[in-house]
Write an enzyme that holds these catalytic residues in place. Structure first.
Site, PDB file in Angstrom:
ATOM      1  N   GLU A 155      -9.927   6.607   6.693  1.00 40.25           N
ATOM      2  CA  GLU A 155     -10.299   6.279   8.066  1.00 40.25           C
ATOM      3  C   GLU A 155      -9.087   5.970   8.931  1.00 40.25           C
ATOM      4  OE1 GLU A 155      -9.627   3.035   9.122  1.00 40.25           O
ATOM      5  OE2 GLU A 155      -8.833   2.654   7.110  1.00 40.25           O
ATOM      6  N   SER A 213       6.425   4.074   8.280  1.00 36.93           N
ATOM      7  CA  SER A 213       5.287   4.830   8.802  1.00 36.93           C
ATOM      8  C   SER A 213       5.085   4.614  10.298  1.00 36.93           C
ATOM      9  CB  SER A 213       4.042   4.468   7.993  1.00 36.93           C
ATOM     10  OG  SER A 213       2.960   5.265   8.390  1.00 36.93           O
ATOM     11  N   HIS A 214       3.961   4.032  10.663  1.00 39.11           N
ATOM     12  CA  HIS A 214       3.576   3.884  12.066  1.00 39.11           C
ATOM     13  C   HIS A 214       4.040   2.557  12.659  1.00 39.11           C
ATOM     14  CE1 HIS A 214       0.754   2.470   9.138  1.00 39.11           C
ATOM     15  NE2 HIS A 214       0.506   1.477   9.960  1.00 39.11           N
ATOM     16  N   ASP A 234       6.164   8.848  10.506  1.00 40.36           N
ATOM     17  CA  ASP A 234       6.684   9.709   9.443  1.00 40.36           C
ATOM     18  C   ASP A 234       5.862  10.983   9.241  1.00 40.36           C
ATOM     19  OD1 ASP A 234       4.564   8.138   8.523  1.00 40.36           O
ATOM     20  OD2 ASP A 234       5.212   8.280   6.442  1.00 40.36           O
ATOM     21  N   LYS A 236      -0.729  12.545   2.594  1.00 37.23           N
ATOM     22  CA  LYS A 236      -1.532  12.979   3.725  1.00 37.23           C
ATOM     23  C   LYS A 236      -0.605  13.730   4.679  1.00 37.23           C
ATOM     24  CE  LYS A 236      -1.366   8.348   5.718  1.00 37.23           C
ATOM     25  NZ  LYS A 236      -1.539   7.189   4.847  1.00 37.23           N
ATOM     26  N   ASP A 289       2.050  10.236  13.463  1.00 34.77           N
ATOM     27  CA  ASP A 289       2.699   8.929  13.439  1.00 34.77           C
ATOM     28  C   ASP A 289       4.184   9.026  13.124  1.00 34.77           C
ATOM     29  OD1 ASP A 289       2.579   9.561  10.731  1.00 34.77           O
ATOM     30  OD2 ASP A 289       2.321   7.466  10.127  1.00 34.77           O
ATOM     31  N   THR A 332       0.840  -1.199   0.000  1.00 35.20           N
ATOM     32  CA  THR A 332       0.000   0.000   0.000  1.00 35.20           C
ATOM     33  C   THR A 332       0.876   1.251   0.000  1.00 35.20           C
ATOM     34  OG1 THR A 332      -1.513  -1.262   1.397  1.00 35.20           O
ATOM     35  CG2 THR A 332      -2.007   1.069   1.149  1.00 35.20           C
ATOM     36  N   ASP A 334       2.619  11.629   8.575  1.00 35.48           N
ATOM     37  CA  ASP A 334       1.496  11.846   7.659  1.00 35.48           C
ATOM     38  C   ASP A 334       0.145  11.529   8.294  1.00 35.48           C
ATOM     39  OD1 ASP A 334       1.964   9.130   7.656  1.00 35.48           O
ATOM     40  OD2 ASP A 334       2.014   8.907   5.478  1.00 35.48           O
ATOM     41  N   ARG A 335       0.142  10.813   9.427  1.00 36.22           N
ATOM     42  CA  ARG A 335      -1.140  10.517  10.080  1.00 36.22           C
ATOM     43  C   ARG A 335      -1.396  11.484  11.224  1.00 36.22           C
ATOM     44  NH1 ARG A 335      -2.185   4.072  10.570  1.00 36.22           N
ATOM     45  NH2 ARG A 335      -1.831   3.631   8.368  1.00 36.22           N
ATOM     46  N   THR A 376      -8.042   1.999  -1.025  1.00 28.91           N
ATOM     47  CA  THR A 376      -7.194   2.354   0.110  1.00 28.91           C
ATOM     48  C   THR A 376      -5.782   2.710  -0.346  1.00 28.91           C
ATOM     49  OG1 THR A 376      -8.470   0.927   1.554  1.00 28.91           O
ATOM     50  CG2 THR A 376      -6.223   1.392   2.234  1.00 28.91           C
ATOM     51  N   LYS A 402      10.117   4.135   0.281  1.00 27.75           N
ATOM     52  CA  LYS A 402       8.997   4.536  -0.560  1.00 27.75           C
ATOM     53  C   LYS A 402       9.497   5.514  -1.608  1.00 27.75           C
ATOM     54  CE  LYS A 402       5.560   7.227   0.867  1.00 27.75           C
ATOM     55  NZ  LYS A 402       4.318   7.723   1.479  1.00 27.75           N
ATOM     56  N   ARG A 444      -8.778  -6.609   8.093  1.00 28.62           N
ATOM     57  CA  ARG A 444      -9.445  -5.408   8.595  1.00 28.62           C
ATOM     58  C   ARG A 444     -10.939  -5.517   8.299  1.00 28.62           C
ATOM     59  NH1 ARG A 444      -4.971  -2.633   9.802  1.00 28.62           N
ATOM     60  NH2 ARG A 444      -3.397  -2.073   8.234  1.00 28.62           N
TER      61      ARG A 444
HETATM   62  C1  G1P Z   1      -2.954   1.273   5.845  1.00 32.95           C
HETATM   63  C2  G1P Z   1      -4.245   2.062   5.871  1.00 32.95           C
HETATM   64  C3  G1P Z   1      -4.355   2.912   4.624  1.00 32.95           C
HETATM   65  C4  G1P Z   1      -3.126   3.813   4.505  1.00 32.95           C
HETATM   66  C5  G1P Z   1      -1.855   2.977   4.578  1.00 32.95           C
HETATM   67  C6  G1P Z   1      -0.609   3.849   4.609  1.00 32.95           C
HETATM   68  O1  G1P Z   1      -2.939   0.422   4.725  1.00 32.95           O
HETATM   69  O2  G1P Z   1      -5.362   1.210   5.994  1.00 32.95           O
HETATM   70  O3  G1P Z   1      -5.536   3.677   4.685  1.00 32.95           O
HETATM   71  O4  G1P Z   1      -3.149   4.529   3.313  1.00 32.95           O
HETATM   72  O5  G1P Z   1      -1.874   2.171   5.752  1.00 32.95           O
HETATM   73  O6  G1P Z   1      -0.589   4.684   5.713  1.00 32.95           O
HETATM   74  P1  G1P Z   1      -3.311  -1.144   4.816  1.00 32.95           P
HETATM   75  O7  G1P Z   1      -2.417  -1.745   5.860  1.00 32.95           O
HETATM   76  O8  G1P Z   1      -4.749  -1.183   5.273  1.00 32.95           O
HETATM   77  O9  G1P Z   1      -3.115  -1.659   3.429  1.00 32.95           O
HETATM   78 ZN    ZN Z   2       2.700   7.341   8.101  1.00 33.67          ZN
END
Ligand code: G1P
Ligand code: ZN
Length: 549
Positions: free
Chosen positions: A370, A118-119, A285, A382, A283, A23, A287-288, A350, A131, A502
């Site tokens: 979300e 990321s997180h 990096d 974001k 978070d 993603t 962006d959240r 997503t 990325k 999810r």
């Molecule tokens: C998750 C979130 C998605 C977001 C992505 C990157 O991806 O659900 O909305 O864009 O992290 O931050 P997922 O693990 O669901 O593929």
């Molecule tokens: Zn992030």
């Protein structure tokens, strides 16, 4: 210096089979990234997919997690060996995801590499990630990530300059082979951009009034320096407004995901005695974002809807917005605001990369997911700090508590009770069995009743991009009920261990008298229906989610 005299090594290598970006880039455990040639292969695959590197400019930085420093040195040397003319690298290797997007756009760079998972937790036992963002500042679209993946399957060598490590702790330019390494202030350009969007004077009056207290938790991740510079220095919020502001390679042992579970310290403050008026966290990096009022949590889906409804309070959007886009599993709260405003609204798969075309084409202005992501057309990622400033701008203009603003919003537009249930680290085969089982049922669901719910439609979400016509299939199973409720189920594309299922649950409540329920209680009937349909307990042995947001 010319190329003949450069000390470039061409290193023989063999492909790894697991370098398909998910993603959000390639995300793996640190130990996987530390395998010999692993990072190098992927970076060379990116470079090879660009159609030439010579003379180009790249932006480079990361969220400061473990292995960031090593990876930066490797990438600098590889970029020099591959012919890049210039690299703009954040001081000490720091650049948040939104700041990277800002810098790529401002200086018209050809792209950027962000080092982050990321997180996900960091440290030697945690995760790492790479990325690639393209020249519009946004994550590479699928046709590019697929090209990178394809290249990674056949790669047999990479190029790297033999040179000593570069000091990236001081601002300024230096030479690496034929390439200029420019160390930039990670905050300055981004801070200027945000200042141009919001009413900083009004926000400053609020945060220095003595009548308003806020608490920002950087979770020992990348936003610490940004938040200190913007909230405390520029806007004048009292010292200490920013908590956990030092960037630590293991994020202090925490899980830098701003939600009610992982941002526990902030949640305790915001639900404790003497709670501040406003709380927020970002978070790993940057962006959240998570937004809290005193003893009150704003769901990200509601946050997008409230922003949309209040956009005219923000100077950047005084002239109106073209449209609002949300990812498919995000609640439909923003849609109703868009309908009332008479602007367009979009439902995308997503992942932020799907918003890029809509933003570039001027079809959408505000976007949200979300999963604690909101942003706009100022960059192509974001943006956590942006979301916090947007809320501060609303609060400064309306001078009402967060809770009151949201409750008034529900009264006007109705409330979408919303929750996501995650089952983490499920055995991959079992998780796929859950998806296959439900997918197999979809065709026969329409018109059937479950509890008090009647299925209105059921499908596996496919998206046709309205700008370039590209089609993305199998983006999540959705079951919509005739009363406006929904169940969505998909597998995570960002996890690094096993699979994460999810389940997204949404129920619409237009009646103001029934908008005060506890979310899980309000969704209880729908949760029961989702268990019956998805068979998670039967197929995985799990009897409850690991994380509820
Ligand atoms: C998750 C979130 C998605 C977001 C992505 C990157 O991806 O659900 O909305 O864009 O992290 O931050 P997922 O693990 O669901 O593929
Ligand atoms: Zn992030």
């Amino acid at each position: 210096m010319n190329t003949d005299t450069l000390n470039v090594s061409v290193v023989e290598s063999r492909p790894f089979s697991d370098q398909r970006p998910g993603t959000s880039g390639l995300r793996k455990s640190v130990s996987e990234f530390q395998q010999a040639h692993y990072l190098e292969n992927f970076v060379q695959s990116i470079f090879d997919s660009l159609g030439g590197c010579v003379g180009r400019t790249l932006v480079l930085g990361g969220d400061g997690r473990y292995y960031n420093d090593r990876a930066i040195q490797i990438i600098l040397k590889m970029a020099a060996a591959n012919g890049f003319a210039r690299i703009k690298v954040g001081r000490a290797g720091i650049l948040s995801t939104p700041a990277t997007s800002c810098v790529i756009r401002k200086y018209r760079a050809d792209g950027g590499i962000i080092l982050s998972a990321s997180h996900n937790p960091g440290g030697p036992g945690g995760d790492f990630g790479v990325k690639f963002n393209i020249d519009n500042g946004g994550p590479a679209p699928e046709k590019i990530t697929e090209a990178i993946f394809k290249r990674s399957r056949e790669i047999d060598q990479y190029k790297i300059l033999q040179a000593a490590d570069i000091d990236i702790t001081q601002l300024g330019e230096s030479q690496l082979g034929n390439m200029v390494v420019e160390v930039i202030d990670p905050v300055a350009d981004y801070e200027k951009l945000l200042e141009s969007l919001f009413d900083f004077d009004l926000i400053s009056k609020l945060v220095t009034s003595g009548k308003f207290r806020m608490c920002f938790d950087a979770m020992h991740a990348v936003t610490g320096p940004y938040a200190r510079a913007i909230f405390e220095k520029q806007l004048g919020a009292p010292a200490g407004t920013v908590r956990s502001g030092e960037v630590l390679a293991d994020f202090g042992g925490g899980h830098p995901d701003p939600n009610l579970v992982y941002a526990r310290a902030l949640v305790d403050i915001m639900y404790g005695a003497e709670a501040p008026d406003f709380g927020a966290a970002c978070d790993g990096d940057g962006d959240r974002n998570m937004i809290l009022g005193r003893k009150f949590f704003v769901t990200p889906s509601d946050s997008l809807a409230v922003m949309t409804a209040n956009h005219r309070l923000v100077p950047a959007f005084r002239g109106g917005i073209a449209g609002v886009a949300r990812s498919m599993p995000t609640s439909r709260a923003a849609d109703r605001v868009a309908e009332e405003l008479g602007c367009r609204h979009f439902e995308t798969p997503t992942g932020w990369k799907f918003f890029g075309n809509l933003l570039d084409a001027g079809m959408a202005t505000l976007c949200g997911e979300e999963s604690f992501g909101t942003g706009a057309d100022h960059i192509r990622e974001k943006d956590g700090m942006w979301a916090v400033l947007f809320w501060l701008n609303i609060l400064a203009a309306r001078r009402q508590p967060v809770e009151e603003i949201v409750r008034q919003h529900w009264m006007k537009y109705g409330r979408n009770y919303y929750s996501r249930h995650d089952y983490e680290d499920v055995e991959t085969d079992r998780a796929h069995a859950v998806v296959e089982q439900l997918r197999g049922k979809l065709g026969g669901l329409t018109g059937k009743r479950f509890g008090g719910f009647e299925v209105g439609s059921a499908d596996d979400f496919a998206y046709t991009d309205p700008v370039d016509g590209s089609v993305s299939e199998r983006q999540g199973l959705r079951i919509s009920f005739t009363d406006g409720s929904r169940i969505v189920l998909r597998l995570s594309g960002t996890g690094t261990r096993g699979a994460t299922i999810r389940v997204y649950l949404e129920r619409f409540e237009p009646d103001a008298a029934r908008q005060n329920m506890d979310t899980q209680a309000a969704l209880a009937d729908l949760i029961a229906v989702s268990s019956e349909l998805a068979q998670i307990r039967q197929l995985t042995g799990r009897d409850r989610p690991t994380v509820i947001t």
